[in-house]
Design a protein around this motif. Structure first.
Motif, PDB file in Angstrom:
ATOM      1  N   LYS A 138       0.826  -1.208   0.000  1.00  0.00           N
ATOM      2  CA  LYS A 138       0.000   0.000   0.000  1.00  0.00           C
ATOM      3  C   LYS A 138       0.863   1.261   0.000  1.00  0.00           C
ATOM      4  CE  LYS A 138      -4.469  -1.329   1.933  1.00  0.00           C
ATOM      5  NZ  LYS A 138      -5.468  -1.024   2.974  1.00  0.00           N
ATOM      6  N   ILE A 158      -3.828   9.164 -13.199  1.00  0.00           N
ATOM      7  CA  ILE A 158      -5.095   9.019 -12.478  1.00  0.00           C
ATOM      8  C   ILE A 158      -6.191   9.871 -13.103  1.00  0.00           C
ATOM      9  CG2 ILE A 158      -6.252   9.460 -10.277  1.00  0.00           C
ATOM     10  CD1 ILE A 158      -3.663   8.674  -8.857  1.00  0.00           C
ATOM     11  N   GLY A 214       0.375  11.445  -8.929  1.00  0.00           N
ATOM     12  CA  GLY A 214      -0.744  11.481  -9.857  1.00  0.00           C
ATOM     13  C   GLY A 214      -0.854  10.238 -10.719  1.00  0.00           C
ATOM     14  N   TRP A 215      -0.216   9.155 -10.305  1.00  0.00           N
ATOM     15  CA  TRP A 215      -0.189   7.930 -11.101  1.00  0.00           C
ATOM     16  C   TRP A 215      -0.818   6.763 -10.352  1.00  0.00           C
ATOM     17  CZ3 TRP A 215       5.769   8.644 -11.714  1.00  0.00           C
ATOM     18  CH2 TRP A 215       6.018   9.697 -12.601  1.00  0.00           C
ATOM     19  N   LYS A 216      -1.198   5.751 -11.120  1.00  0.00           N
ATOM     20  CA  LYS A 216      -1.743   4.525 -10.555  1.00  0.00           C
ATOM     21  C   LYS A 216      -1.100   3.331 -11.271  1.00  0.00           C
ATOM     22  CE  LYS A 216      -6.070   1.935  -9.921  1.00  0.00           C
ATOM     23  NZ  LYS A 216      -5.854   1.691  -8.484  1.00  0.00           N
ATOM     24  N   TYR A 229       3.125   6.222  -5.762  1.00  0.00           N
ATOM     25  CA  TYR A 229       2.685   6.510  -7.133  1.00  0.00           C
ATOM     26  C   TYR A 229       1.558   7.540  -7.124  1.00  0.00           C
ATOM     27  CZ  TYR A 229       5.240   2.762  -9.587  1.00  0.00           C
ATOM     28  OH  TYR A 229       6.210   1.974 -10.157  1.00  0.00           O
ATOM     29  N   SER A 230       0.596   7.353  -6.213  1.00  0.00           N
ATOM     30  CA  SER A 230      -0.569   8.232  -6.163  1.00  0.00           C
ATOM     31  C   SER A 230      -0.161   9.676  -5.890  1.00  0.00           C
ATOM     32  CB  SER A 230      -1.539   7.739  -5.085  1.00  0.00           C
ATOM     33  OG  SER A 230      -2.664   8.574  -4.994  1.00  0.00           O
ATOM     34  N   GLU A 231       0.862   9.878  -5.054  1.00  0.00           N
ATOM     35  CA  GLU A 231       1.325  11.237  -4.751  1.00  0.00           C
ATOM     36  C   GLU A 231       1.851  11.943  -5.990  1.00  0.00           C
ATOM     37  OE1 GLU A 231       2.740  10.431  -0.100  1.00  0.00           O
ATOM     38  OE2 GLU A 231       4.219  10.460  -1.735  1.00  0.00           O
ATOM     39  N   VAL A 235       2.048   1.911  -3.556  1.00  0.00           N
ATOM     40  CA  VAL A 235       0.942   2.451  -4.347  1.00  0.00           C
ATOM     41  C   VAL A 235       0.694   3.912  -3.982  1.00  0.00           C
ATOM     42  CG1 VAL A 235      -1.534   2.242  -4.836  1.00  0.00           C
ATOM     43  CG2 VAL A 235      -0.122   0.184  -4.674  1.00  0.00           C
ATOM     44  N   ARG A 236       0.809   4.231  -2.703  1.00  0.00           N
ATOM     45  CA  ARG A 236       0.635   5.625  -2.261  1.00  0.00           C
ATOM     46  C   ARG A 236       1.699   6.531  -2.875  1.00  0.00           C
ATOM     47  NH1 ARG A 236       3.298   8.558   1.000  1.00  0.00           N
ATOM     48  NH2 ARG A 236       4.481   6.795   1.839  1.00  0.00           N
ATOM     49  N   ASP A 252      -5.733  -3.158  -9.971  1.00  0.00           N
ATOM     50  CA  ASP A 252      -5.057  -2.496  -8.861  1.00  0.00           C
ATOM     51  C   ASP A 252      -4.108  -3.470  -8.156  1.00  0.00           C
ATOM     52  OD1 ASP A 252      -5.041  -0.233  -6.694  1.00  0.00           O
ATOM     53  OD2 ASP A 252      -5.422  -2.108  -5.607  1.00  0.00           O
TER      54      ASP A 252
END
Length: 479
Positions: free
Chosen positions: A150, A297, A160-162, A156-158, A153-154, A247
């Motif tokens: 997790k 994202i 703007g990606w997934k 990447y999310s920071e 994944v976070r 995911d």
């Protein structure tokens, strides 16, 4: 859910939505909240709930309880020591970086209700749910496998990606063997004969185990798990299941559940299913190949491709990161002494850190695809790896490459397995590489790396206590 129980549901029951968007009373998998979960359990007449979480090895640990207790806000806890013992149950000696929690205090299980599903092989109506691990103050415990993934994944999310992944899991069916001193053998299929090798992509090879495969599909459907394809691999009674892309955490959950499902289906038919990387001498090992891409994202665009369809700089930097760092994180993808028996020359597995277009001899293969589906396949992880940690390592290495603009080597056009082995040759070497890099400590946390390394060294020491047949064969009378 039987038709009789469905008909007995009160006509005034609220139409609740599950995690999949379906009404709770008909959804195969997942609930959105505790009210939804209560209705879901009641509709199926569930008597018991298994609250499970993966340990460092990916083994399900947890507690079972009556469904009424599960929905009554009961606090669930496990001792922190379950993340500090080896696969054989020993507790390694402490070192500077491997420490036990002084009080062996509790860690809390927090059910992820989106994973709620039936346990189809149980005779009594039973459900299962995967749990996250937090401390007594509610903070995520950084060294637990689901939280390690997790966190990647976070990251990447920071940006703007997934990340998007699709695992492929290989495994062997073997005849029951209750004496570990004897080698494993393929089971007999419906023909009454043990299946031989050379059955890659053979439909007849799959048909040998029709009833077992039917149960795998049946058990999977009952849990809301989707199989993309199933094939027979090169080894005798070696199969591969491919999962649909999605995911990373959800796919790791699926691999976690699939391993359990396949073992239970095999036991129903009086045989074993094993995810050992190298269960039989002279036969191909079992891998868990990971297909990876990254999307924006907001737009859903695959960032590995430019608007004109050409490969982007992020695509090449992702590969560069994997080439540089996957050998240093190999212990997370090849976690046991046995794993390195698969990673040997001439045994259908890459022993390099090369990449190439549609080149299966390379560690990192770029399959033929259109720009929207451009992806990188990591062919190094073995099927014995904890899916959460293998995915975290693979995606984490790619992200380091993007963050640091690491350029890859030139793609390999010929066989990449004819030179020297470019990977750690054993578990101790792999662990030392994992511990040696400060960047990895930042990405995966020094606490996780210290704990993981301590457990793996403990497993190596217990392995060294076992005298192998090779030693008796060649050393007994010759030295």
């Amino acid at each position: 859910m039987s038709r009789k129980k469905a008909a007995a549901a009160p006509a005034t029951s609220p139409v609740l939505k599950s995690a999949s968007g379906q009404p709770a009373l008909t959804s195969l998998r997942g609930a959105t909240d505790w009210r939804d979960a209560t209705a879901w359990l009641r509709a199926r007449g569930i008597e018991d709930v298994e609250c499970i979480t993966p340990d460092l090895a990916g083994v399900p640990r947890g507690k079972m309880m009556p469904s009424s207790k599960f929905t009554s806000n009961t606090s669930l806890a496990l001792p922190s020591a379950i993340y500090r013992h080896t696969i054989s149950g020993e507790y390694p000696e402490e070192t500077a970086s491997f420490r036990y929690e002084p009080r062996d205090s509790d860690l809390k299980l927090v059910p992820d209700l989106s994973t709620l599903a039936v346990v189809p092989w149980e005779s009594d109506p039973t459900a299962q749910v995967i749990c996250d691990i937090v401390d007594t103050e509610g903070n995520a415990v950084c060294y637990t496998p689901r939280n390690v993934l997790k966190n990647i994944v976070r990251m990447y999310s920071e940006r703007g990606w997934k990340p998007v992944v699709a695992p492929e899991i290989e495994f062997y069916l073997v005849a029951k063997n209750d004496d570990p001193d004897y080698p494993l053998h393929p089971p007999k299929g419906r023909s009454g004969r043990s299946i031989l090798g050379g059955q890659g992509y053979s439909i007849a090879g799959i048909n040998e185990f029709d009833e077992l495969i039917d149960d795998i599909y049946h058990f999977s459907e009952k849990q809301g798990l989707e199989i993309d394809t199933l094939i027979h691999e090169e080894g005798p009674a070696q199969l591969e299941i491919n999962l649909r892309h999605g995911d990373p955490v959800e796919l790791a959950d699926q691999v976690f559940m699939f391993k359990r499902t396949i073992r239970e289906a095999a036991l129903k038919h009086g045989i074993y299913a094993t995810f050992m990387a190298k269960p039989m001498q002279g036969q191909a090992g079992s891998a868990m190949h990971i297909h990876q891409s990254v999307v924006d994202i907001e737009t859903g665009r695959n960032i590995f491709s430019n608007p004109d369809g050409s490969a982007s700089k992020e695509f090449f930097h992702f590969i560069g990161g994997m080439q540089t760092y996957v050998p240093k994180t190999l212990a997370m993808m090849a976690p046991y002494v046995n794993s390195y028996r698969r990673l040997t020359p001439d045994m259908s597995a890459p022993v390099n850190n090369a990449w190439g277009y549609d080149n299966r001899t390379t560690a990192f293969r770029v399959p033929v695809s259109d720009p929207n589906a451009r992806r990188v396949e990591n062919r190094l992880p073995s099927s014995d790896s904890n899916p959460y940690l293998a995915l975290a390592a693979s995606l984490g290495c790619g992200l380091i490459g993007i963050m640091n603009a690491i350029e890859p080597s030139a793609p390999t056009g010929d066989s990449a397995n004819e030179g020297d082995v470019d990977l750690p040759r054993g578990l101790l070497e792999a662990i030392s590489l994992l511990e040696s890099d400060a960047t990895l400590a930042e990405v995966f946390s020094s606490e996780f790396i210290g704990l993981y390394a301590g457990v793996k060294r403990g497993e190596f020491e217990t392995f060294m206590q076992v005298i192998s047949p090779w030693e008796r064969e060649f050393l007994l009378l010759n030295v």
